[in-house]
Scaffold this active site. Sequence first.
Site, PDB file in Angstrom:
ATOM      1  CD  GLU A 171      -5.467  -5.848  -1.573  1.00  0.00           C
ATOM      2  OE1 GLU A 171      -5.053  -4.783  -1.629  1.00  0.00           O
ATOM      3  OE2 GLU A 171      -6.011  -6.380  -0.766  1.00  0.00           O
TER       4      GLU A 171
ATOM      5  CG  ASN B 137      -0.415  -0.432   2.654  1.00  0.00           C
ATOM      6  OD1 ASN B 137       0.588  -0.988   2.632  1.00  0.00           O
ATOM      7  ND2 ASN B 137      -1.067   0.156   3.497  1.00  0.00           N
TER       8      ASN B 137
HETATM    9  N1  THU Z   1      -5.339  -1.620   2.460  1.00  0.00           N
HETATM   10  C1  THU Z   1      -4.703  -2.399   1.384  1.00  0.00           C
HETATM   11  O1  THU Z   1      -3.467  -2.011   0.759  1.00  0.00           O
HETATM   12  N2  THU Z   1      -5.172  -3.542   1.028  1.00  0.00           N
HETATM   13  C2  THU Z   1      -6.538  -3.743   1.656  1.00  0.00           C
HETATM   14  O2  THU Z   1      -6.958  -4.987   1.490  1.00  0.00           O
HETATM   15  C3  THU Z   1      -6.993  -3.147   2.808  1.00  0.00           C
HETATM   16  C4  THU Z   1      -6.540  -1.858   2.992  1.00  0.00           C
HETATM   17  C5  THU Z   1      -4.576  -0.371   2.830  1.00  0.00           C
HETATM   18  C6  THU Z   1      -5.063   0.878   2.451  1.00  0.00           C
HETATM   19  C7  THU Z   1      -4.309   1.884   3.483  1.00  0.00           C
HETATM   20  O3  THU Z   1      -3.095   2.160   3.339  1.00  0.00           O
HETATM   21  C8  THU Z   1      -4.343   1.058   4.628  1.00  0.00           C
HETATM   22  O4  THU Z   1      -4.475  -0.289   4.174  1.00  0.00           O
HETATM   23  C9  THU Z   1      -5.517   1.328   5.793  1.00  0.00           C
HETATM   24  O5  THU Z   1      -6.792   1.338   4.982  1.00  0.00           O
END
Ligand code: THU
Length: 158
Positions: free
Chosen positions: A65, A52
């Site tokens: 993802e 992320n």
């Molecule tokens: N996030 C992801 O990268 N994938 C997920 O499946 C759920 C949420 C990230 C987005 C953000 O940077 C952090 O988790 C909190 O929402």
Amino acid sequence: MRQVKYKQLTELQKKALDVALEVLKHAYNPYSRFYVGATLISVDGELISGTNFENAAYGSAICAERAAVLRANSMGVRNFSSIAVIARGEGFDTTEVTAPCGSCRQVLYELAQISDTKLEVILATTKKDKVVIATIDELLPLGFGPLDLRIDIKKYKA
Ligand code: THU
């Protein structure tokens, strides 16, 4: 959707989760401090990961993802059988699996149409003591896709 034991996974599925756990330390997450790693498994067995990447304008954050999908596309790889996802918090391990958000489900649904596979989503807790496998159709029932636009996406080669 089924819960399985880590040891029941194939070597490639295990490796995808292990790599996702390894790369999540690179998450750019100053706002949530939540670490997510995702590893795509291509139809040829190649592993491509993402983490992320957040933004001061919170809504512009990109999930692990989708980061993995965009990275793969820029490498010219667009056909996948699965994606493994694993997460941890700042100072805590997850005790339930972390499932993709709605926007990521939509992007993974597109990927499943491109790949013409039942894209499997492999989810695990940080310690991999809970592992769930679901298809994208289970995570996004009645999904909107290219067929709604009468587009046969498998013919798209650009
Ligand atoms: N996030 C992801 O990268 N994938 C997920 O499946 C759920 C949420 C990230 C987005 C953000 O940077 C952090 O988790 C909190 O929402």
